[in-house]
Design an enzyme around this catalytic site. Structure first.
Site, PDB file in Angstrom:
ATOM      1  CG  ASN A 181      28.913  24.290 -21.806  1.00  0.00           C
ATOM      2  OD1 ASN A 181      28.090  23.050 -21.987  1.00  0.00           O
ATOM      3  ND2 ASN A 181      29.360  24.671 -22.845  1.00  0.00           N
ATOM      4  CE1 TYR A 185      31.706  26.020 -28.046  1.00  0.00           C
ATOM      5  CE2 TYR A 185      32.700  27.209 -26.164  1.00  0.00           C
ATOM      6  CZ  TYR A 185      31.744  26.267 -26.572  1.00  0.00           C
ATOM      7  OH  TYR A 185      30.645  26.077 -26.012  1.00  0.00           O
ATOM      8  NE  ARG A 186      38.097  29.217 -35.749  1.00  0.00           N
ATOM      9  CZ  ARG A 186      37.291  29.114 -36.961  1.00  0.00           C
ATOM     10  NH1 ARG A 186      36.925  27.863 -37.413  1.00  0.00           N
ATOM     11  NH2 ARG A 186      36.848  30.006 -37.810  1.00  0.00           N
ATOM     12  CD1 TRP A 199      30.667  32.451 -28.465  1.00  0.00           C
ATOM     13  CD2 TRP A 199      31.972  31.775 -26.678  1.00  0.00           C
ATOM     14  NE1 TRP A 199      30.577  33.431 -27.443  1.00  0.00           N
ATOM     15  CE2 TRP A 199      31.606  33.129 -26.710  1.00  0.00           C
ATOM     16  CE3 TRP A 199      32.446  31.074 -25.794  1.00  0.00           C
ATOM     17  CZ2 TRP A 199      31.735  33.757 -25.241  1.00  0.00           C
ATOM     18  CZ3 TRP A 199      32.870  31.938 -24.601  1.00  0.00           C
ATOM     19  CH2 TRP A 199      32.477  33.239 -24.307  1.00  0.00           C
ATOM     20  CD  GLU A 245      30.022  20.274 -21.542  1.00  0.00           C
ATOM     21  OE1 GLU A 245      29.888  20.870 -20.360  1.00  0.00           O
ATOM     22  OE2 GLU A 245      29.550  20.278 -22.927  1.00  0.00           O
ATOM     23  CG  ASP A 294      36.453  25.370 -39.982  1.00  0.00           C
ATOM     24  OD1 ASP A 294      36.473  24.621 -39.246  1.00  0.00           O
ATOM     25  OD2 ASP A 294      36.192  26.658 -39.706  1.00  0.00           O
TER      26      ASP A 294
END
Ligand SMILES: Cc1cc2nc3c(=O)[nH]c(=O)nc-3n(C[C@H](O)[C@H](O)[C@H](O)COP(=O)(O)O)c2cc1C
Ligand SMILES: [Mn+2]
Length: 492
Positions: A181, A185-186, A199, A245, A294
């Protein structure tokens, strides 16, 4: 068609007049962010920016910073090597039509097969541009070693808890099935060799993590930055769990991806990315993450998230650091989300034959607002569509869904609001349900769960508790319109 590197994509943007270079030194502490925010909020999403001399803690970084590279319809299409995103939607529709699927699951299975057939399968290689320069990180890095402190990572908003990597492509594997996967994600930088790994609970990275935690095993994680922008886009796209992906990116760029094994962990990454952070997440180890300005437009609160330990950093000699900022809309991420919706519209239409068009307006920052138009045939069909969407992948988060008739343009927010106000009786035409909520939504009383509301703004049919005759929408005749067109051309 496919880009050989992130720099190759930036060259293409520059040729198209879609990139502005900033040659003066600009601080990565808020200044690049403010500059980029102004650009993102200018008409149509402004231009991509390349900061050639980013400053980190008073020193020039050796890596330039690129931002807003996908923040416009035109650049998003260029990122995926097309004139328009709609071309990809058409390609997907063709794939699905080869053998009409009877339900959504079959549709996705077919899509996956189709993507395989298009030579999207990755190839394994030994030599990689992304490993031209390689540093293994020691426990106590010396000043000669490259560490996270040397990367031009932005502090995005004044009250952020630190610097955040915002376009990290996080590569993980399910230890049981081996399924791969990649998700964006930051990652908040804690020190020169550790970060947070943000995540959220509903994401595949978190699910993979849980399996490692249950086994009590250290989880290998590779983070890539840059390369063909199709990689990053694929990692943000709300693909159904199980659609790889790497395959999807191969399909998007029409070229199979070359993968190389990391130096210190058993994870494969695309060989032509700009930077790779190799490392691991240790089961059970958590640290406070945030606050972070955000995509909701608000700071998200501090919460515990897993810690990512960097064991090696490798990069291209000419690596460029890609990043974005999120905040009060419209921002760059709107164009990424918008492309996802348009690409997957054929898949939605397959399960909802009445679906005509759909959009997630920028004001709704992805999950807060969905406009759908349908060809209504039978009573309560609008509610059926809402419930269907609330049951599909990340559409589960949709806080408000507004359903309109097919003759309403969902991309024109003012037209949708007109229909909403004109066509609804609130008690009759709304429904409130319970569903999972986006982890970042601060409004629900409790995190991750909440109520969601649907508005049926379609014209009411017999059988929908409307006992009067529905009026007709004003419209001039085609004949009169043609006459006035002609008159106006003459007098111009
Ligand atoms: C700029 C940007 C930043 C994002 N940051 C996060 C994040 O910090 N945590 C997260 O769970 N999802 C984040 N996302 C959304 C995920 O990338 C997205 O939900 C993706 O589909 C997840 O992939 P997965 O289903 O394979 O986990 C971000 C998306 C974008 C465009
Ligand atoms: Mn995924």
């Amino acid at each position: 068609m496919a880009y050989r590197s992130f720099g190759d994509f930036l060259d293409a943007l520059e040729h198209a007049g879609e990139l502005k270079r900033v040659a003066v030194p600009v601080d990565t502490d808020l200044l690049i962010s403010e500059w980029a925010d102004r650009e993102m909020k200018s008409p149509g999403g402004g231009k991509a920016l390349l900061f050639e001399q980013p400053v980190v803690d008073g020193k020039l970084s050796k890596f330039p910073v690129a931002i807003n590279t996908m923040g416009a319809r035109q650049r998003m299409a260029m990122a995926l090597g097309r004139e328009s995103i709609d071309e990809i939607a058409q390609e997907i529709q063709l794939l699905l039509k080869a053998k009409p699927p009877t339900d959504l699951r079959e549709g996705f299975a077919l899509l996956k097969q189709g993507i395989h057939l298009l030579h999207a399968r990755p190839k394994q290689v030994r030599e990689a541009a992304c490993q031209e320069v390689a540093y293994r990180l020691s426990e106590h890095p010396t000043s000669n070693e490259l560490t996270l402190r040397d990367l031009p990572i932005l502090k995005c908003w004044p009250k952020d808890g630190g610097r955040f990597i915002t376009l990290a492509n996080v590569h993980t594997r399910d230890p049981e099935t081996g399924a791969r996967n990649v998700g964006v994600y930051r990652m908040q930088v804690f020190d020169e060799r550790t970060t947070a790994m943000h995540w959220q609970v509903h994401k595949v990275g978190a699910r993979h993590g849980k399996v490692y935690y249950q086994r009590g095993e250290r989880m290998p994680v590779a983070v890539t930055l840059g390369g063909d922008p199709a990689y990053t886009f694929a990692a943000t796209a709300p693909l159904p769990d199980g659609l790889d992906e790497i395959l999807f990116a191969g399909f998007l760029r029409r070229k199979s991806i070359e993968l190389v094994k990391c130096k210190t962990i058993d994870v494969d990454v695309p060989a032509d990315v700009d930077l790779v952070l190799e490392g691991y997440v240790q089961p059970g180890e958590m640290q406070p993450e945030g606050p972070f300005g955000d995509h909701t437009g608000y700071y998200t609160a501090v919460e515990d998230y897993p810690v990512f330990h960097v064991t090696a950093i490798t990069h291209r000699k000419d690596a460029i650091y890609p990043t974005t900022i999120v905040g009060v809309p419209p921002m760059e991420d709107f164009y990424m989300g918008d492309a996802s919706v348009r690409i997957f519209l054929p898949v939605f239409k397959m399960n909802f034959p009445e679906l005509v068009d759909m959009t997630l307006p920028a004001e709704g920052v992805f999950h807060n607002l969905v406009f759908v138009s349908i060809r209504k045939q039978y009573p309560y069909q609008a509610f059926k569509v809402m419930h269907g969407l609330w049951g599909m992948g990340q559409m589960m988060f949709s806080k408000y869904i507004v359903v309109v008739d097919e003759d309403c343009d969902v991309h024109n927010t003012s037209e949708v609001l007109f229909r909403l106000c004109a066509n609804t009786d609130p008690a009759r035409d709304t429904t409130i349900i319970k569903n999972p909520s986006d982890s970042l939504d601060h409004a629900p009383t409790e995190q991750n769960i909440g109520s969601h509301m649907g508005f049926d703004a379609t014209r009411k049919l017999p059988g929908e508790n409307y006992h009067r005759s529905w009026p007709e929408l004003l419209k001039m005749t085609d004949e009169v319109r043609a006459l006035v067109d002609a008159l106006q051309t003459k007098t111009r």
